[in-house]
Design a protein around this motif. Structure first.
Motif, PDB file in Angstrom:
ATOM      1  N   VAL A   1     -49.233  61.383  -8.036  1.00 31.34           N
ATOM      2  CA  VAL A   1     -50.867  60.933  -8.293  1.00 31.34           C
ATOM      3  C   VAL A   1     -51.166  60.379  -6.708  1.00 31.34           C
ATOM      4  CG1 VAL A   1     -52.412  59.515  -9.220  1.00 31.34           C
ATOM      5  CG2 VAL A   1     -50.665  60.828 -10.654  1.00 31.34           C
ATOM      6  N   ILE A   2     -50.170  59.374  -6.543  1.00 26.54           N
ATOM      7  CA  ILE A   2     -50.491  58.584  -5.249  1.00 26.54           C
ATOM      8  C   ILE A   2     -50.400  59.482  -3.928  1.00 26.54           C
ATOM      9  CG2 ILE A   2     -49.624  56.712  -3.665  1.00 26.54           C
ATOM     10  CD1 ILE A   2     -51.676  55.944  -6.013  1.00 26.54           C
ATOM     11  N   GLY A   3     -49.342  60.441  -4.064  1.00 25.16           N
ATOM     12  CA  GLY A   3     -49.399  61.461  -2.891  1.00 25.16           C
ATOM     13  C   GLY A   3     -50.723  62.033  -2.715  1.00 25.16           C
ATOM     14  N   PHE A   4     -51.567  62.063  -3.298  1.00 25.52           N
ATOM     15  CA  PHE A   4     -52.819  62.739  -2.958  1.00 25.52           C
ATOM     16  C   PHE A   4     -53.535  61.805  -2.158  1.00 25.52           C
ATOM     17  CE2 PHE A   4     -52.815  64.681  -7.408  1.00 25.52           C
ATOM     18  CZ  PHE A   4     -53.119  65.979  -7.057  1.00 25.52           C
ATOM     19  N   LEU A   5     -53.199  60.568  -2.032  1.00 25.58           N
ATOM     20  CA  LEU A   5     -53.841  59.725  -1.043  1.00 25.58           C
ATOM     21  C   LEU A   5     -52.920  59.501   0.231  1.00 25.58           C
ATOM     22  CD1 LEU A   5     -55.276  56.759  -3.247  1.00 25.58           C
ATOM     23  CD2 LEU A   5     -56.540  58.707  -2.343  1.00 25.58           C
ATOM     24  N   ARG A   6     -51.699  58.855  -0.110  1.00 28.53           N
ATOM     25  CA  ARG A   6     -50.746  58.730   1.220  1.00 28.53           C
ATOM     26  C   ARG A   6     -49.291  59.333   0.714  1.00 28.53           C
ATOM     27  NH1 ARG A   6     -51.687  58.131   6.131  1.00 28.53           N
ATOM     28  NH2 ARG A   6     -49.908  57.448   6.745  1.00 28.53           N
TER      29      ARG A   6
ATOM     30  N   CYS B   1     -45.436  65.028   7.083  1.00 28.22           N
ATOM     31  CA  CYS B   1     -45.914  64.252   8.459  1.00 28.22           C
ATOM     32  C   CYS B   1     -44.645  63.051   8.705  1.00 28.22           C
ATOM     33  CB  CYS B   1     -47.331  63.695   8.292  1.00 28.22           C
ATOM     34  SG  CYS B   1     -47.192  62.428   6.889  1.00 28.22           S
ATOM     35  N   MET B   2     -45.034  62.523   9.950  1.00 26.38           N
ATOM     36  CA  MET B   2     -43.928  61.607  10.295  1.00 26.38           C
ATOM     37  C   MET B   2     -43.971  60.203   9.231  1.00 26.38           C
ATOM     38  SD  MET B   2     -41.389  60.638  12.155  1.00 26.38           S
ATOM     39  CE  MET B   2     -41.275  62.622  12.725  1.00 26.38           C
ATOM     40  N   ALA B   3     -45.055  59.976   8.897  1.00 26.56           N
ATOM     41  CA  ALA B   3     -45.361  58.630   7.962  1.00 26.56           C
ATOM     42  C   ALA B   3     -44.427  59.122   6.738  1.00 26.56           C
ATOM     43  CB  ALA B   3     -46.744  58.608   7.440  1.00 26.56           C
ATOM     44  N   GLN B   4     -44.594  60.311   6.142  1.00 25.84           N
ATOM     45  CA  GLN B   4     -43.699  60.550   4.923  1.00 25.84           C
ATOM     46  C   GLN B   4     -42.181  61.124   5.312  1.00 25.84           C
ATOM     47  OE1 GLN B   4     -44.893  64.463   3.216  1.00 25.84           O
ATOM     48  NE2 GLN B   4     -43.327  64.135   1.613  1.00 25.84           N
ATOM     49  N   ILE B   5     -41.950  61.310   6.851  1.00 24.85           N
ATOM     50  CA  ILE B   5     -40.476  61.609   7.084  1.00 24.85           C
ATOM     51  C   ILE B   5     -39.922  60.233   7.357  1.00 24.85           C
ATOM     52  CG2 ILE B   5     -39.187  62.309   8.848  1.00 24.85           C
ATOM     53  CD1 ILE B   5     -41.071  64.351   9.354  1.00 24.85           C
ATOM     54  N   ALA B   6     -40.544  59.189   7.923  1.00 31.12           N
ATOM     55  CA  ALA B   6     -39.906  57.828   7.985  1.00 31.12           C
ATOM     56  C   ALA B   6     -39.581  57.467   6.602  1.00 31.12           C
ATOM     57  CB  ALA B   6     -40.984  56.847   8.622  1.00 31.12           C
TER      58      ALA B   6
ATOM     59  N   ASP C   1     -46.671  58.564   2.245  1.00 26.86           N
ATOM     60  CA  ASP C   1     -45.419  57.578   2.783  1.00 26.86           C
ATOM     61  C   ASP C   1     -45.424  56.568   1.777  1.00 26.86           C
ATOM     62  OD1 ASP C   1     -48.113  56.946   3.427  1.00 26.86           O
ATOM     63  OD2 ASP C   1     -47.797  55.997   5.221  1.00 26.86           O
ATOM     64  N   LEU C   2     -46.779  56.071   1.177  1.00 22.80           N
ATOM     65  CA  LEU C   2     -46.642  55.432  -0.033  1.00 22.80           C
ATOM     66  C   LEU C   2     -45.800  55.904  -1.355  1.00 22.80           C
ATOM     67  CD1 LEU C   2     -47.667  52.627  -1.058  1.00 22.80           C
ATOM     68  CD2 LEU C   2     -49.730  53.553  -1.749  1.00 22.80           C
ATOM     69  N   ALA C   3     -46.308  57.144  -1.699  1.00 19.02           N
ATOM     70  CA  ALA C   3     -45.838  58.023  -2.717  1.00 19.02           C
ATOM     71  C   ALA C   3     -44.385  58.105  -2.817  1.00 19.02           C
ATOM     72  CB  ALA C   3     -46.433  59.505  -2.704  1.00 19.02           C
ATOM     73  N   VAL C   4     -43.734  58.335  -1.431  1.00 20.70           N
ATOM     74  CA  VAL C   4     -42.190  58.247  -1.279  1.00 20.70           C
ATOM     75  C   VAL C   4     -41.574  57.105  -1.602  1.00 20.70           C
ATOM     76  CG1 VAL C   4     -40.332  58.749   0.305  1.00 20.70           C
ATOM     77  CG2 VAL C   4     -42.548  60.150   0.452  1.00 20.70           C
ATOM     78  N   GLY C   5     -42.287  55.800  -1.043  1.00 18.96           N
ATOM     79  CA  GLY C   5     -42.039  54.514  -1.541  1.00 18.96           C
ATOM     80  C   GLY C   5     -41.968  54.274  -2.852  1.00 18.96           C
ATOM     81  N   MET C   6     -42.799  55.015  -3.736  1.00 18.33           N
ATOM     82  CA  MET C   6     -42.784  54.525  -5.023  1.00 18.33           C
ATOM     83  C   MET C   6     -41.682  55.180  -6.005  1.00 18.33           C
ATOM     84  SD  MET C   6     -46.917  55.191  -5.719  1.00 18.33           S
ATOM     85  CE  MET C   6     -46.561  54.695  -7.655  1.00 18.33           C
TER      86      MET C   6
ATOM     87  N   VAL D   1     -33.899  63.567  -3.678  1.00 24.31           N
ATOM     88  CA  VAL D   1     -34.005  64.884  -2.652  1.00 24.31           C
ATOM     89  C   VAL D   1     -35.063  66.016  -3.400  1.00 24.31           C
ATOM     90  CG1 VAL D   1     -32.857  66.938  -2.004  1.00 24.31           C
ATOM     91  CG2 VAL D   1     -31.834  64.859  -1.511  1.00 24.31           C
ATOM     92  N   VAL D   2     -34.968  66.191  -4.680  1.00 25.75           N
ATOM     93  CA  VAL D   2     -35.819  66.975  -5.361  1.00 25.75           C
ATOM     94  C   VAL D   2     -37.399  66.451  -5.239  1.00 25.75           C
ATOM     95  CG1 VAL D   2     -36.580  68.321  -7.557  1.00 25.75           C
ATOM     96  CG2 VAL D   2     -34.167  67.809  -6.777  1.00 25.75           C
ATOM     97  N   ALA D   3     -37.414  65.228  -5.604  1.00 26.22           N
ATOM     98  CA  ALA D   3     -38.457  64.400  -5.851  1.00 26.22           C
ATOM     99  C   ALA D   3     -39.625  64.550  -4.508  1.00 26.22           C
ATOM    100  CB  ALA D   3     -38.506  63.133  -6.222  1.00 26.22           C
ATOM    101  N   VAL D   4     -38.755  64.122  -3.319  1.00 28.43           N
ATOM    102  CA  VAL D   4     -39.435  64.218  -1.909  1.00 28.43           C
ATOM    103  C   VAL D   4     -39.727  65.556  -1.311  1.00 28.43           C
ATOM    104  CG1 VAL D   4     -38.459  61.948  -1.008  1.00 28.43           C
ATOM    105  CG2 VAL D   4     -37.286  63.995  -0.451  1.00 28.43           C
ATOM    106  N   THR D   5     -39.046  66.572  -1.790  1.00 24.72           N
ATOM    107  CA  THR D   5     -39.435  67.817  -1.485  1.00 24.72           C
ATOM    108  C   THR D   5     -40.558  68.370  -2.100  1.00 24.72           C
ATOM    109  OG1 THR D   5     -37.111  68.381  -1.258  1.00 24.72           O
ATOM    110  CG2 THR D   5     -38.286  70.146  -1.137  1.00 24.72           C
ATOM    111  N   ILE D   6     -40.809  68.151  -3.581  1.00 29.69           N
ATOM    112  CA  ILE D   6     -41.852  68.275  -4.280  1.00 29.69           C
ATOM    113  C   ILE D   6     -43.120  67.554  -3.623  1.00 29.69           C
ATOM    114  CG2 ILE D   6     -42.814  67.877  -6.388  1.00 29.69           C
ATOM    115  CD1 ILE D   6     -40.129  68.335  -7.596  1.00 29.69           C
ATOM    116  N   LEU D   7     -42.976  66.473  -3.429  1.00 24.99           N
ATOM    117  CA  LEU D   7     -44.042  65.694  -2.910  1.00 24.99           C
ATOM    118  C   LEU D   7     -44.557  65.906  -1.704  1.00 24.99           C
ATOM    119  CD1 LEU D   7     -45.155  63.008  -4.087  1.00 24.99           C
ATOM    120  CD2 LEU D   7     -43.720  61.685  -2.700  1.00 24.99           C
TER     121      LEU D   7
END
Lengths: 574, 84
Positions: free
Chosen positions: A499-504, A375-380, A506-511, A523-529
């Motif tokens: 774990v946080i990716g279950f909730l949000r 989603c755009m939140a994650q993409i941003a 965008d926050l998960a990517v930031g972490m 790259v691997v991590a955000v794709t997995i997320l």
């Protein structure tokens, strides 16, 4: 609704693309989602209207061509007809003949009907002339002309609501009756092709249509990215957050004192003695910066772009051009609309799968959305953390996801049983998007983002602080190390983001920042997320749309996919 | 001469003579203005993909399978004022 409450239900019923949603917002005064695409209103909207003493409830019924439904969205429409006190039949005046078919179906029911000839302002330049008095006489119910965009004709419509009456017709041959009526009330003067009609042709004929489609998509996303970056960096980050907001929260931080519980929750951790909006993980720091500073700019530009594509009428043409490819993955061209909506937020994306005809199509479209469409939140946030490493890192992520979308789709088409009916989609004429409507839609959708995102973000930040302090993250990290470290080649602390990716997301990517990962690891991590699981809000919608059985299947598919893709990416990239 | 819509050339039009399909299929087409006696015109064909047609004053994208089930009289000469 009980009659003593004096609350009459008014239903807006009509074909897709008749401007019903603008009509609705005109009547209720609220901003609702509208678009020039067959079937963006899949869930109905309700609103209230008061005329003198009388209160009405207005319901915007999903667009339908017939009262004999062919998909979920149309079924909803027919079910709702049962409870209406008055039906306003909204008609696209430029397409009288097709629209009247539904009118006649309505007139056979025992419900009071009033007909609104909408888009009345467009008929003249198309050389169409409609005798509305004659039409009223022939139909036996009130007929008024309206322009929902400007409000023209609404006074008359409202003053004549009382005159609405059931047609109670019994028509043996509805089609020839429609033909008869049209013959009597409508005159069409032959006009030369207008400029818009010429464009319409160029955008749908493959030799010109495909290059144009590629340009439109690249152009739209370049605009979303470019403008989003400017708002994010030059306005949000440099001015609002650094100059205005930082001094404020620094005061709060000093006042609370580092190390106290309230400091931990509100400000979070100081990085080298200073507040770091991305990594501090406090409610007032990261909790405000992520949604407003990073995500919101892209949400605004994205929905602005999407609204223009929707309102202009381009999306059905795009759906036609890509139909061939989407057919190979068990859906059809209309699937691209779910992808576009999903790129904004997976929730409306999943809802839009209702416009597909069969269970198989809906399952594939929804599963692919959950797996491969961020989603755009994650993409941003992905732009944010990968942008500093270089554009190619961002492109690898999107290339992988696109490849995954089609490979998974190809496989799902083979293993999921059921039919994949073909595309059957109306191509509305191009309409110049109104800046007012587009801005309203953008504003409304951005507001929705803030309303939906903030509670989850705050919950996520509180949760991660708790999980860290009681040692659960460390325990989970060790438990999942064989997969996260062994298969994916990431540091075991990355589990906290999952774990946080279950909730949000965008926050998960930031972490993922602050874990000292290389660009490729990110790259691997955000794709997995993106792949492993949808966020809580999407999960809830998928549960509702797919049911527990199909959702469980989708989850199994996601887990298998993430293990395979994560491992492959590690082998190829790290 | 009667032809399947799928065998028609771009920019050619004709009069629909028959819809080959079940009741539901026919209803679905009819509700959008594709029915017996109507003029239908092929606007474009996507390579190995769907057709874009115009009928009852409205353009629609239809899959090839649907196009195969629509039979059209291509010799039908329209009256000039019938142009839609």
């Amino acid at each position: 609704m009980s009659p003593d409450e004096n609350l009459n239900k008014i239903l807006l019923v009509g074909n897709p693309n008749t401007g019903k949603s603008v009509f609705f917002s005109r009547l209720t005064g609220t901003n609702v989602t509208v678009s020039n695409y067959a079937g963006t209103t899949v869930d109905f909207s309700k609103g209230k209207m008061q005329i003198e003493e009388k209160k009405y409830e207005i319901i915007d019924v999903p667009g339908t061509y017939s009262l004999d439904p062919t998909n979920r969205a149309e079924e909803v429409a027919v079910e709702m007809l049962e409870e209406g006190d008055i039906v306003i039949n909204v008609i696209d005046s430029t397409n009288l003949e097709r629209n009247l078919q539904l009118t006649f179906e309505l007139l056979e029911k025992d419900v009071p009907v009033i007909v609104a000839l909408n888009m009345w302002d467009e008929i003249e330049h198309r050389g169409i002339d409609i005798d509305k008095n004659k039409l009223e006489e022939l139909l036996g119910v009130p007929v008024v002309s309206t322009v929902a965009l400007t409000g023209e004709g609404f006074k008359e419509l409202i003053s004549r609501l009382d005159e609405a009456k059931p047609g109670k017709l019994e028509i043996k041959d509805r089609w020839s009756k429609v033909g008869e009526v049209v013959e009597k009330v409508q005159k069409i003067e032959h006009r030369h092709h207008t400029f818009l009609e010429r464009i319409a042709e160029a955008t749908i004929k493959p030799p010109t249509g495909i290059p144009i489609a590629i340009l439109v998509i690249i152009g739209t996303f370049a605009l979303i990215y470019g403008l989003g970056e400017i708002i994010h960096e030059e306005i949000m980050e440099e001015i609002i957050f650094e100059e205005w907001y930082l001094p404020l929260v620094t005061h709060v931080s000093e006042f609370l004192g580092e190390g106290t519980v309230s400091h931990d929750i509100l400000i979070g951790e100081l990085i080298e003695g200073e507040i770091d909006f991305e990594e501090s993980m406090g409610l007032l720091t990261t909790g405000i910066f992520v949604p407003f500073g990073v995500v919101l700019p892209f949400i605004i530009t994205f929905y602005f772009g999407l609204s223009i594509l929707e309102d202009s009428g381009y999306l059905p043409r795009l759906a036609t051009l890509v139909d061939n490819i989407f057919h190979k993955i068990g859906i059809h061209g209309q699937g691209i609309v779910s992808v576009f909506l999903g790129l904004g937020c997976n929730v409306p994306g999943s809802l839009s799968t209702r416009n597909l005809e069969t269970r198989k199509q809906r399952f594939i479209a929804a599963a692919l959305l959950a797996i491969a469409v961020p989603c755009m939140a994650q993409i941003a946030m992905i732009f944010g953390i990968l942008g500093m490493h270089g554009l190619e890192y961002i492109l690898i992520v999107f290339f992988t996801l696109a490849l995954l979308y089609f490979t998974s789709g190809f496989i799902l088409d083979k293993i999921v049983s059921g039919d994949s009916p073909e595309i059957f989609l109306e191509i509305p004429p191009y309409r110049r998007p109104s800046l007012l409507t587009v801005s309203k839609k953008t504003l409304m959708r951005s507001r929705m983002f803030i309303r939906e995102a903030i509670p989850w973000l705050f919950a996520g930040i509180v949760l991660i602080n708790i999980l860290y302090s009681v040692g659960i993250i460390e325990w989970l990290g060790n438990l999942t190390a064989p997969i996260v470290v062994g298969l994916f080649g990431l540091p075991k602390e990355a589990i906290s983001a999952l774990v946080i990716g279950f909730l949000r997301k965008d926050l998960a990517v930031g972490m993922l920042l602050g874990l000292g990962m290389t660009g490729m690891q990110l790259v691997v991590a955000v794709t997995i997320l993106t792949i492993y699981f949808p966020c809580a809000a999407t999960f809830a919608v998928l549960f509702k749309e797919l049911g527990i059985k199909d959702l469980s299947k989708a989850i199994v598919i996601m887990i298998i996919t993430v293990l395979i893709v994560g491992t492959l990416m590690r082998l190829l990239l790290l | 001469m009667e032809k399947k819509l799928i065998d028609m050339e771009v920019n050619k039009s004709g009069k629909i003579t028959r819809l080959n399909g079940g009741r539901r299929f026919i209803k679905r087409l009819e509700s959008r203005g594709i029915r017996q006696g109507k003029k239908i015109k092929v606007i474009t064909k996507q390579p190995r993909g769907p057709f874009v047609v115009q009928a009852s004053g409205c353009q629609m994208t239809i899959g090839r399978g649907i196009a195969r089930k629509i039979l059209v009289d291509v010799d039908f000469k329209e009256k000039k004022e019938d142009e839609s």
